[in-house]
Design an enzyme around this catalytic site. Sequence first.
Site, PDB file in Angstrom:
ATOM      1  N   ASP A  42       0.835  -1.206   0.000  1.00 25.08           N
ATOM      2  CA  ASP A  42       0.000   0.000   0.000  1.00 25.08           C
ATOM      3  C   ASP A  42       0.872   1.260   0.000  1.00 25.08           C
ATOM      4  O   ASP A  42       0.367   2.370  -0.143  1.00 25.08           O
ATOM      5  CB  ASP A  42      -1.003  -0.006   1.162  1.00 25.08           C
ATOM      6  N   SER A  43       2.199   1.074   0.131  1.00 26.34           N
ATOM      7  CA  SER A  43       3.126   2.195  -0.049  1.00 26.34           C
ATOM      8  C   SER A  43       2.943   2.821  -1.427  1.00 26.34           C
ATOM      9  O   SER A  43       3.363   3.952  -1.663  1.00 26.34           O
ATOM     10  CB  SER A  43       4.577   1.710   0.107  1.00 26.34           C
ATOM     11  N   LYS A  89      -1.152  -9.662   2.641  1.00 31.14           N
ATOM     12  CA  LYS A  89      -0.466  -9.203   3.856  1.00 31.14           C
ATOM     13  C   LYS A  89      -1.393  -8.235   4.582  1.00 31.14           C
ATOM     14  O   LYS A  89      -2.112  -7.462   3.924  1.00 31.14           O
ATOM     15  CB  LYS A  89       0.843  -8.478   3.500  1.00 31.14           C
ATOM     16  N   GLU A  99      -1.656  -5.746   8.417  1.00 32.20           N
ATOM     17  CA  GLU A  99      -0.929  -5.207   9.567  1.00 32.20           C
ATOM     18  C   GLU A  99      -1.650  -5.546  10.880  1.00 32.20           C
ATOM     19  O   GLU A  99      -2.874  -5.594  10.914  1.00 32.20           O
ATOM     20  CB  GLU A  99      -0.820  -3.680   9.443  1.00 32.20           C
ATOM     21  N   GLU A 136       8.872  -4.319  10.689  1.00 28.21           N
ATOM     22  CA  GLU A 136       9.258  -3.014  10.148  1.00 28.21           C
ATOM     23  C   GLU A 136       9.750  -2.081  11.252  1.00 28.21           C
ATOM     24  O   GLU A 136       9.061  -1.875  12.266  1.00 28.21           O
ATOM     25  CB  GLU A 136       8.067  -2.372   9.405  1.00 28.21           C
TER      26      GLU A 136
HETATM   27  O1  KIV Z   1       3.455  -1.157   1.721  1.00 32.45           O
HETATM   28  C1  KIV Z   1       4.620  -1.554   1.797  1.00 32.45           C
HETATM   29  O2  KIV Z   1       5.464  -1.295   0.938  1.00 32.45           O
HETATM   30  C2  KIV Z   1       5.000  -2.365   2.949  1.00 32.45           C
HETATM   31  C3  KIV Z   1       6.444  -2.623   3.166  1.00 32.45           C
HETATM   32  C4  KIV Z   1       7.066  -1.430   3.753  1.00 32.45           C
HETATM   33  C5  KIV Z   1       6.673  -3.833   3.984  1.00 32.45           C
HETATM   34  O3  KIV Z   1       4.152  -2.757   3.707  1.00 32.45           O
END
Ligand code: KIV
Length: 298
Positions: free
Chosen positions: A58-59, A127, A129, A196
């Site tokens: 989500d980055s 994934k 969180e 992280e």
């Molecule tokens: O969204 C992302 O890129 C991430 C990484 C920083 C692990 O969750």
Amino acid sequence: MSTFAPDVNLPAVYKKKTIQTFRQKKERNEPIAILTGYDYPTALALDRAGIDAILVGDSLGMVVLGYENTVPITMEEMLHHCRAVARGARSALLIGDMPFMSYQVSVEQAVSNAGRFLQEGGMHVVKLEGGRERLDTIRAIINAGIPVMGHLGLTPQSINALGGFHPQGRTTIAARRIFEDALLLEEAGCFSLVLESIPARLAEFISKRISIPTIGIGAGAGCDGQVLVVHDMLGLFDRFIPKFVKKYADLHGEMQRAFGEYIDDVLARRYPAQEHTVEMPEKEWQSLLGEIAVDKLK
Ligand code: KIV
């Protein structure tokens, strides 16, 4: 054909990476290399380089779409980019990052959204969180046949609760909570775990005490694998570069140089040159001029 069918022109020698590859690598003490990816050409390059997994993180909300943080990104935006990555990758394990509010409202909604990452986005796993507060959700997604990667430490979707992008787990209480959460996520069935921005010795301690591979970002060398945001390591995103990033290229600088050269060429009429121009046989050209002249006389 599905909208995320991989590029048929890729060599057939690519060996598919799976969650078993992750497990085997941990057993053999072989590091796991992961990078984020958000589009087709990057997925092609990552896959051809032999990356173990591509995380459609989500980055992308920050480094591609220009949001202030990862909170605003939606399921639709994530799925759009997942499909592009799935078209380019043949070998890498594809990890879809569940966006904020796609898994917090109810377990049912979380399972349904996780399913969309596989059915509509072409991802293999998801994934999400969080620790102890997400166990029911994680178990339900895994029960639906969708492998889950956990994410502890700095969890950017909670930026408003954490008060900023700060390292986590630096006190005894905070470190213990992360360690306990790691054990709980392992027990819930996560196949792997992102750590992280936590102290390196805590990450190593956790990595040695759980059977699933840990993937570090800003968590030192003691993790079972590493992940970086591709725009950070390529030097494509210069708004904010975390301390733990190693820059392998300066693509932002290279883009600026190329754009400047192009502008200069256009202003100086150096571009397009002869070799960039399509020609027409003289005979056809004269015939056209003749026809137009006759038409005008009519
Ligand atoms: O969204 C992302 O890129 C991430 C990484 C920083 C692990 O969750």
